[in-house]
Scaffold this motif. Structure first.
Motif, PDB file in Angstrom:
ATOM      1  N   ILE A 129      -5.759  -0.446   6.396  1.00  7.32           N
ATOM      2  CA  ILE A 129      -6.023   0.787   5.647  1.00  7.32           C
ATOM      3  C   ILE A 129      -7.460   0.807   5.131  1.00  7.32           C
ATOM      4  N   GLU A 130      -7.935  -0.347   4.660  1.00  5.17           N
ATOM      5  CA  GLU A 130      -9.315  -0.498   4.215  1.00  5.17           C
ATOM      6  C   GLU A 130      -9.838  -1.818   4.756  1.00  5.17           C
ATOM      7  N   SER A 131     -11.109  -1.815   5.163  1.00  8.51           N
ATOM      8  CA  SER A 131     -11.685  -3.006   5.777  1.00  8.51           C
ATOM      9  C   SER A 131     -12.977  -3.404   5.076  1.00  8.51           C
ATOM     10  N   ASP A 132     -13.002  -4.621   4.547  1.00 12.97           N
ATOM     11  CA  ASP A 132     -14.226  -5.186   3.980  1.00 12.97           C
ATOM     12  C   ASP A 132     -14.258  -6.682   4.246  1.00 12.97           C
ATOM     13  N   GLY A 133     -14.036  -7.033   5.539  1.00 12.37           N
ATOM     14  CA  GLY A 133     -14.037  -8.435   5.935  1.00 12.37           C
ATOM     15  C   GLY A 133     -12.666  -9.067   5.814  1.00 12.37           C
TER      16      GLY A 133
END
Length: 242
Positions: free
Chosen positions: A128-132
């Protein structure tokens, strides 16, 4: 911004997000987030959020894919178009298929597949959300979803990715550290122990750095395993009290 201008550490030695080098991002976990799935979970690590679902064991179609002595896992990994800064094209791509295969191989050793011959177990991981750290967060969520579905397992699979940025070993790399760093080393283990089910390395590392990355990532897996375990205990304690 050029590679030389990227800043990974503050003046006091902490990382740009305020963490110490060995510190895992703040993580929240929840199981039973989807009503229609047999098992489901959501794991949010920093700004990375993954929802995992499990359907099965159930009859596997087409039948020529069935195995007479064990169940077959069908894995789907997908990044929502809105999960990254630059909107992605919807649908599967080569990277998604590769990560799905990696996650499947990380989870398989923990699942008692021999108890369900000819059956199929469908696992989906939706970023849903990607930050590593999407693959390790997805593995953590999928392990919880499998447990939530009541699938017999040797233990929970916990995953964490350490790495090297600006020559320093750090734990649980975030998006900037993943993209601009020197290397990352994702691992997965069963029950926070010594049985490793996933070990990858992207980048050039010295032997000492590899050893440090493994040690640091293992400690991250241990703490995440305890949180996975506590999340499941809390759910079933609440059910018992109803």
């Amino acid at each position: 911004m050029s590679e030389e201008e990227v800043q990974f550490f503050q003046e006091d030695g902490t990382r740009m997000d305020g963490r110490e080098k060995s510190e895992v991002r703040e993580t929240t976990m929840e199981v039973g987030v989807l009503d229609e799935a047999d098992g489901s979970a959501m794991v949010e690590t920093g700004n990375t959020r993954v929802v995992a679902s499990v359907f099965g064991p159930q009859e596997l179609h087409p039948k020529h894919l069935q195995e007479s002595d064990r169940a077959v896992i069908k894995m789907r990994y997908n990044m929502a178009p809105f999960s990254v800064d630059d909107r992605m094209r919807p649908g599967p791509n080569r990277r998604a298929k590769e990560i799905g295969l990696v996650a499947k191989r990380a989870l398989e050793p923990a699942i008692r597949l021999e108890k369900f011959p000819t059956a199929g177990i469908d696992i989906s991981m939706e970023v849903i959300e990607s930050d590593g750290g999407t693959r390790v967060t997805g593995i953590n969520a999928a392990a919880l979803a499998l447990a939530d579905a009541g699938i017999p397992m040797k233990g929970l699979v916990s995953a964490c990715a350490s790495g090297v940025v600006d020559g320093e070993v750090v734990n649980d790399v975030n998006g900037l550290e993943d993209k601009k760093g020197n290397a990352d080393v994702p691992i997965a283990v069963i029950n926070g122990g010594d049985e490793i089910t996933l070990l990858q390395m992207d980048g050039d590392l010295t032997k000492q750095q590899v050893d440090e990355c493994l040690s640091m990532a293992k400690k991250g897996c241990e703490s995440l395993y305890e949180q996975q375990r506590q999340t499941l205990i809390e759910k079933y304690e609440s059910i018992r009290q109803e």
